[in-house]
Design a protein around this motif. Structure first.
Motif, PDB file in Angstrom:
ATOM      1  N   GLN B   6       3.917   2.342  -8.163  1.00  0.00           N
ATOM      2  CA  GLN B   6       5.359   2.160  -8.209  1.00  0.00           C
ATOM      3  C   GLN B   6       5.654   1.494  -9.556  1.00  0.00           C
ATOM      4  O   GLN B   6       5.408   0.306  -9.724  1.00  0.00           O
ATOM      5  CB  GLN B   6       5.824   1.294  -7.038  1.00  0.00           C
ATOM      6  N   ARG B  22      10.889   4.915  -7.867  1.00  0.00           N
ATOM      7  CA  ARG B  22       9.854   5.875  -8.203  1.00  0.00           C
ATOM      8  C   ARG B  22       8.528   5.574  -7.502  1.00  0.00           C
ATOM      9  O   ARG B  22       8.182   4.407  -7.300  1.00  0.00           O
ATOM     10  CB  ARG B  22       9.646   5.894  -9.719  1.00  0.00           C
ATOM     11  N   CYS B  23       7.827   6.634  -7.179  1.00  0.00           N
ATOM     12  CA  CYS B  23       6.508   6.528  -6.568  1.00  0.00           C
ATOM     13  C   CYS B  23       5.658   7.691  -7.049  1.00  0.00           C
ATOM     14  O   CYS B  23       6.061   8.856  -6.924  1.00  0.00           O
ATOM     15  CB  CYS B  23       6.609   6.549  -5.047  1.00  0.00           C
ATOM     16  N   ASN B  24       4.491   7.391  -7.585  1.00  0.00           N
ATOM     17  CA  ASN B  24       3.528   8.411  -7.966  1.00  0.00           C
ATOM     18  C   ASN B  24       2.217   8.144  -7.241  1.00  0.00           C
ATOM     19  O   ASN B  24       1.827   6.992  -7.058  1.00  0.00           O
ATOM     20  CB  ASN B  24       3.294   8.397  -9.480  1.00  0.00           C
ATOM     21  N   GLN B  71       4.515  16.952  -9.932  1.00  0.00           N
ATOM     22  CA  GLN B  71       4.596  15.646 -10.590  1.00  0.00           C
ATOM     23  C   GLN B  71       3.879  14.553  -9.797  1.00  0.00           C
ATOM     24  O   GLN B  71       3.898  13.390 -10.199  1.00  0.00           O
ATOM     25  CB  GLN B  71       6.070  15.258 -10.780  1.00  0.00           C
ATOM     26  N   SER B  72       3.290  14.908  -8.670  1.00  0.00           N
ATOM     27  CA  SER B  72       2.640  13.925  -7.782  1.00  0.00           C
ATOM     28  C   SER B  72       3.579  12.755  -7.521  1.00  0.00           C
ATOM     29  O   SER B  72       3.200  11.577  -7.630  1.00  0.00           O
ATOM     30  CB  SER B  72       1.326  13.431  -8.399  1.00  0.00           C
ATOM     31  N   SER B  73       4.809  13.084  -7.189  1.00  0.00           N
ATOM     32  CA  SER B  73       5.804  12.033  -6.997  1.00  0.00           C
ATOM     33  C   SER B  73       6.490  12.147  -5.645  1.00  0.00           C
ATOM     34  O   SER B  73       6.534  13.220  -5.038  1.00  0.00           O
ATOM     35  CB  SER B  73       6.855  12.067  -8.107  1.00  0.00           C
ATOM     36  N   ASN B  75       9.830  10.174  -4.864  1.00  0.00           N
ATOM     37  CA  ASN B  75      10.842   9.193  -5.222  1.00  0.00           C
ATOM     38  C   ASN B  75      11.878   9.012  -4.116  1.00  0.00           C
ATOM     39  O   ASN B  75      12.313   9.981  -3.492  1.00  0.00           O
ATOM     40  CB  ASN B  75      11.536   9.598  -6.515  1.00  0.00           C
TER      41      ASN B  75
END
Lengths: 115, 115
Positions: B6, B22-24, B71-73, B75
């Motif tokens: 994060q 945001r979170c990846n 995007q390996s996200s 959000n």
């Protein structure tokens, strides 16, 4: 109502003492977990249990011990071997293991302070 | 090993403004993804979760999140923030290849809401 009950909410301990944190759930969940939370470090897994009489170490198990004698109960003992025990401890349960939702249901937490 | 990032430790928004946290994640396959919210001194509560299917998921309290595999996200968004949304938010990923369903958490994002 169904849920997870942690006790005590606040606990003070002198260095060298063992303390036990209680966690009870009436959700009929198979899996139970203990997490430690420190400021800015998120949640780190201490121990988890998938079934009664079985449990596994998490990422930071050193200085902690657990038991799972009943499905409803998963107490955590913070031993004197834990070098920095002051933290917020969270117990959680999950309805299924190995498959299913993976959603965690949390208790309200126990704050341990070592004096 | 799986991990969750994060990027934003702290975010401040005005009441009524939009929000995106945001979170990846890093994981070898499509994981199960979660967002949790925590008020000070309390346990965590699930906001929403993604397992498969529609990449835009709706949660409680008017929150939504979008899974973007490229995007390996994952959000988290809310169109209009309320003062009661001030809290800490955690993104989590669960892996099921080990039959354990253990969650890995990001370090959290603290949301402050200005009047």
């Amino acid at each position: 109502d169904g849920g997870i009950t942690q006790s005590p909410k606040y606990l003070f301990r002198k260095e060298g003492q063992n303390v036990t944190l209680s966690c009870e759930q009436n959700l009929n969940h198979d899996a139970m977990y203990w997490y430690r939370q420190d400021p800015g470090q998120g949640l780190r897994l201490i121990y988890y249990s998938q079934i009664v009489n079985d449990f596994q170490k998490g990422d930071i198990a050193e200085g902690y011990s657990v038991s799972r004698e009943k499905k409803e109960s998963f107490p955590l003992t913070v031993t004197s071997a834990q070098k920095n025990p002051t933290a917020f401890y969270l117990c959680a349960s999950s309805p299924q293991t190995g498959r299913g939702t993976g959603e965690l249901f949390f208790g309200e937490g126990s704050r341990l302070t070592v004096l | 090993a799986q991990s969750v990032t994060q990027p934003d430790i702290h975010i401040t928004v005005s009441e009524g403004a939009s929000l995106e946290l945001r979170c990846n994640y890093s994981y070898g396959a499509t994981p199960y993804l979660f967002w949790y919210v925590q008020s000070p001194g309390q346990g965590l509560q699930l906001l929403l979760k993604y397992f498969s299917g529609d990449t835009l998921v709706q949660g409680i309290k008017g929150f939504e999140a979008e899974f973007k595999r490229s995007q390996s996200s994952f959000n988290l968004r809310k169109p209009s923030v309320h003062w009661s949304d001030a809290a800490e938010y955690f993104c989590a990923v669960v892996r099921y290849n080990t039959n354990a369903g253990k969650s890995t958490f990001g370090d959290g994002t603290t949301l402050t809401v200005k009047p």
